[in-house]
Scaffold this motif. Structure first.
Motif, PDB file in Angstrom:
ATOM      1  N   ALA A   1      39.065  22.761  29.542  1.00 31.04           N
ATOM      2  CA  ALA A   1      38.144  22.271  30.567  1.00 31.04           C
ATOM      3  C   ALA A   1      37.333  23.408  31.175  1.00 31.04           C
ATOM      4  N   LEU A   2      37.958  24.576  31.297  1.00 26.29           N
ATOM      5  CA  LEU A   2      37.284  25.723  31.903  1.00 26.29           C
ATOM      6  C   LEU A   2      36.683  26.667  30.867  1.00 26.29           C
ATOM      7  N   THR A   3      36.821  26.328  29.588  1.00 26.07           N
ATOM      8  CA  THR A   3      36.401  27.196  28.477  1.00 26.07           C
ATOM      9  C   THR A   3      36.945  28.610  28.670  1.00 26.07           C
ATOM     10  N   ALA A   4      38.216  28.699  29.035  1.00 19.79           N
ATOM     11  CA  ALA A   4      38.839  30.000  29.326  1.00 19.79           C
ATOM     12  C   ALA A   4      39.282  30.695  28.045  1.00 19.79           C
ATOM     13  N   ASP A   5      39.075  32.002  28.008  1.00 13.97           N
ATOM     14  CA  ASP A   5      39.561  32.828  26.905  1.00 13.97           C
ATOM     15  C   ASP A   5      41.005  33.251  27.133  1.00 13.97           C
ATOM     16  N   GLU A   6      41.403  33.296  28.405  1.00 19.50           N
ATOM     17  CA  GLU A   6      42.731  33.769  28.776  1.00 19.50           C
ATOM     18  C   GLU A   6      43.242  32.968  29.968  1.00 19.50           C
TER      19      GLU A   6
ATOM     20  N   VAL B   1      32.047  48.661  30.402  1.00 17.35           N
ATOM     21  CA  VAL B   1      33.437  48.255  30.611  1.00 17.35           C
ATOM     22  C   VAL B   1      33.787  46.952  29.895  1.00 17.35           C
ATOM     23  N   MET B   2      32.758  46.176  29.461  1.00 21.78           N
ATOM     24  CA  MET B   2      33.019  44.936  28.739  1.00 21.78           C
ATOM     25  C   MET B   2      31.784  44.551  27.924  1.00 21.78           C
ATOM     26  N   LYS B   3      31.985  44.362  26.635  1.00 16.67           N
ATOM     27  CA  LYS B   3      30.863  44.092  25.730  1.00 16.67           C
ATOM     28  C   LYS B   3      30.529  42.614  25.620  1.00 16.67           C
ATOM     29  N   GLU B   4      31.533  41.766  25.828  1.00 13.22           N
ATOM     30  CA  GLU B   4      31.330  40.327  25.684  1.00 13.22           C
ATOM     31  C   GLU B   4      31.914  39.612  26.901  1.00 13.22           C
ATOM     32  N   PRO B   5      31.392  38.430  27.222  1.00 11.39           N
ATOM     33  CA  PRO B   5      31.936  37.705  28.375  1.00 11.39           C
ATOM     34  C   PRO B   5      33.377  37.270  28.134  1.00 11.39           C
ATOM     35  N   ARG B   6      34.189  37.375  29.181  1.00 10.84           N
ATOM     36  CA  ARG B   6      35.575  36.934  29.106  1.00 10.84           C
ATOM     37  C   ARG B   6      35.896  36.147  30.366  1.00 10.84           C
ATOM     38  N   VAL B   7      36.414  34.942  30.174  1.00 13.54           N
ATOM     39  CA  VAL B   7      36.778  34.077  31.292  1.00 13.54           C
ATOM     40  C   VAL B   7      38.294  33.888  31.301  1.00 13.54           C
ATOM     41  N   MET B   8      38.875  34.092  32.485  1.00 14.75           N
ATOM     42  CA  MET B   8      40.300  33.908  32.664  1.00 14.75           C
ATOM     43  C   MET B   8      40.524  32.891  33.789  1.00 14.75           C
ATOM     44  N   ALA B   9      41.481  31.985  33.611  1.00 13.48           N
ATOM     45  CA  ALA B   9      41.822  31.010  34.644  1.00 13.48           C
ATOM     46  C   ALA B   9      43.214  31.310  35.176  1.00 13.48           C
ATOM     47  N   ALA B  10      43.384  31.211  36.509  1.00 13.39           N
ATOM     48  CA  ALA B  10      44.630  31.640  37.135  1.00 13.39           C
ATOM     49  C   ALA B  10      45.251  30.535  37.988  1.00 13.39           C
ATOM     50  N   PRO B  11      46.266  29.820  37.465  1.00 12.17           N
ATOM     51  CA  PRO B  11      46.989  28.809  38.256  1.00 12.17           C
ATOM     52  C   PRO B  11      48.414  29.276  38.598  1.00 12.17           C
ATOM     53  N   PHE B  12      48.972  28.702  39.643  1.00 12.12           N
ATOM     54  CA  PHE B  12      50.414  28.817  39.857  1.00 12.12           C
ATOM     55  C   PHE B  12      51.110  27.990  38.778  1.00 12.12           C
ATOM     56  N   VAL B  13      52.237  28.496  38.280  1.00 12.10           N
ATOM     57  CA  VAL B  13      53.047  27.711  37.349  1.00 12.10           C
ATOM     58  C   VAL B  13      54.490  27.687  37.834  1.00 12.10           C
ATOM     59  N   VAL B  14      55.100  26.529  37.700  1.00 12.19           N
ATOM     60  CA  VAL B  14      56.534  26.378  37.991  1.00 12.19           C
ATOM     61  C   VAL B  14      57.149  25.729  36.765  1.00 12.19           C
ATOM     62  N   VAL B  15      58.004  26.478  36.074  1.00 16.95           N
ATOM     63  CA  VAL B  15      58.526  26.050  34.775  1.00 16.95           C
ATOM     64  C   VAL B  15      60.051  26.103  34.792  1.00 16.95           C
ATOM     65  N   ALA B  16      60.676  25.079  34.253  1.00 16.34           N
ATOM     66  CA  ALA B  16      62.136  25.045  34.127  1.00 16.34           C
ATOM     67  C   ALA B  16      62.494  24.268  32.859  1.00 16.34           C
ATOM     68  N   ASP B  17      63.788  24.095  32.619  1.00 22.12           N
ATOM     69  CA  ASP B  17      64.217  23.421  31.392  1.00 22.12           C
ATOM     70  C   ASP B  17      63.865  21.941  31.388  1.00 22.12           C
ATOM     71  N   THR B  18      63.762  21.353  32.571  1.00 19.67           N
ATOM     72  CA  THR B  18      63.414  19.937  32.673  1.00 19.67           C
ATOM     73  C   THR B  18      62.313  19.761  33.713  1.00 19.67           C
ATOM     74  N   ASN B  19      61.599  18.666  33.615  1.00 20.18           N
ATOM     75  CA  ASN B  19      60.574  18.359  34.614  1.00 20.18           C
ATOM     76  C   ASN B  19      61.193  18.186  36.000  1.00 20.18           C
ATOM     77  N   GLU B  20      62.388  17.618  36.037  1.00 16.09           N
ATOM     78  CA  GLU B  20      63.066  17.392  37.314  1.00 16.09           C
ATOM     79  C   GLU B  20      63.424  18.713  37.982  1.00 16.09           C
TER      80      GLU B  20
END
Length: 342
Positions: A305-310, A217-236
């Motif tokens: 920092a996490l050496t994530a591929d995705e 099901v997978m030939k090579e190691p793959r690391v994925m990191a999963a954070p919550f994100v909150v994004v808008a037009d401004t930081n405020e």
């Protein structure tokens, strides 16, 4: 190249119905595909009134039919509740209908005691987790650990391709499990607040890569990191939208305090205890918040920092239009390849 993905909960916002939420999820998946995201995964949650994502496999089937190229996955199927054969059959069906577009993400969260009892699951204990994963892999690929044909029960329909398999985790122990099984490793920054989360994730990723054994099901190691994100037009504005997630992550009454995902207005009117204010601050370690440029910079630092591929981004924000806008802004900032319309 860093791949960017989305995880969705089919959020039911204030003033909306479950049907609205599912329609909004379709639109979000289509937007993710149009704007160049690699994967779109559905979470599995039971007895949470604000989420309509109780059956990721069913929603995946619908979304696969509403899109044309983006990979669809589960984030993840909670396998202590299910028969390994049936899990494999579901995903073999999806893989045959939509080859090379299906991801089987798995986890081991039991849910509340009432949910676990209601799922009628007293036979598959948590200590059988790796055995269950191994069984699912055998059924999904119809091969054994040595890639020989698996001649016991066949998971139909068989085919020439296999779904990718991923495990969701926050521990080195599960990273080692993923490495032994030859499946992808997704490190969740979102489940729990922790000051040492980044170092723990780096350790888990390093151990996983060092011990990885290729599989069908997978030939090579793959690391994925999963954070919550909150994004808008401004930081405020992003900080303002994050107030809704702040309130939600208090998780009171097993996330049943609110019948719908709270709005910013609800969060601003809420009366917090001193202990809850402290928890809000701690929970910010689970989130990446800001305008698209700021969030991109934070995510790139995180992936290094996490050496994530995705990255598996979770835009758990109030209102569908805000979630749509967030992933569009990030796609532009990451220079994802937008799909031509028509």
């Amino acid at each position: 190249m860093l791949k960017i993905n989305i995880l969705d909960y089919a959020v039911i916002d204030e003033g909306e119905t479950a049907a609205d939420a599912l329609t909004n999820t379709v639109k979000l998946a289509q937007t993710a595909e149009q704007f160049g995201y690699h994967r779109f995964w559905m979470a599995e949650h039971h007895d949470v009134n604000a989420f309509a994502s109780s059956s990721p496999e069913m929603m995946m089937m619908h979304l696969l039919g509403k899109t044309s190229s983006i990979r669809l996955g589960s984030g993840g199927v909670m396998i202590p509740h299910y028969s390994p054969l049936k899990v494999a059959e579901n995903f073999r069906m999806l893989e045959n209908l939509y080859p090379n577009r299906v991801d089987l993400g798995i986890g081991n969260t039991l849910g509340t005691p009432l949910v676990n009892k209601s799922m009628n699951e007293m036979r598959l204990r948590k200590q059988r987790y790796e055995e269950n994963i191994n069984d699912i892999k055998k059924y999904v690929t119809n091969t054994d650990d040595k890639n020989h044909r698996f001649n016991e029960v066949t998971a139909n329909p068989t085919g020439e391709t296999n779904p990718e398999m991923w495990v969701l985790s926050t521990s080195v122990r599960t990273a080692q499990l993923a490495a032994r099984q030859g499946i992808g490793y997704t490190f969740g920054l979102f489940p729990h607040a922790s000051k040492d989360k980044i170092s723990a994730g780096r350790e888990a990723a390093d151990v996983y890569r060092a011990e990885f054994t290729p599989s069908a099901v997978m030939k090579e190691p793959r690391v994925m990191a999963a954070p919550f994100v909150v994004v808008a037009d401004t930081n405020e504005e992003a900080s303002r939208l994050a107030k809704a997630l702040d309130l939600w992550l208090l998780g009171k009454m097993n996330f049943s305090e609110f019948k719908r995902f709270p709005s910013v207005e609800t969060a601003e009117k809420y009366t917090y205890t001193v202990e809850e204010v402290q928890k809000l601050s701690e929970n910010r370690s689970r989130m990446v918040i800001g305008d698209a440029k700021s969030v991109k910079e934070q995510l790139e630092t995180l992936s290094e920092a996490l050496t994530a591929d995705e990255l598996l981004l979770i835009p758990l924000m109030p209102k569908s239009e805000n979630r749509q806008h967030a992933i569009e802004c990030l796609a532009a900032e990451f220079n994802l390849i937008k799909k031509e319309e028509g």
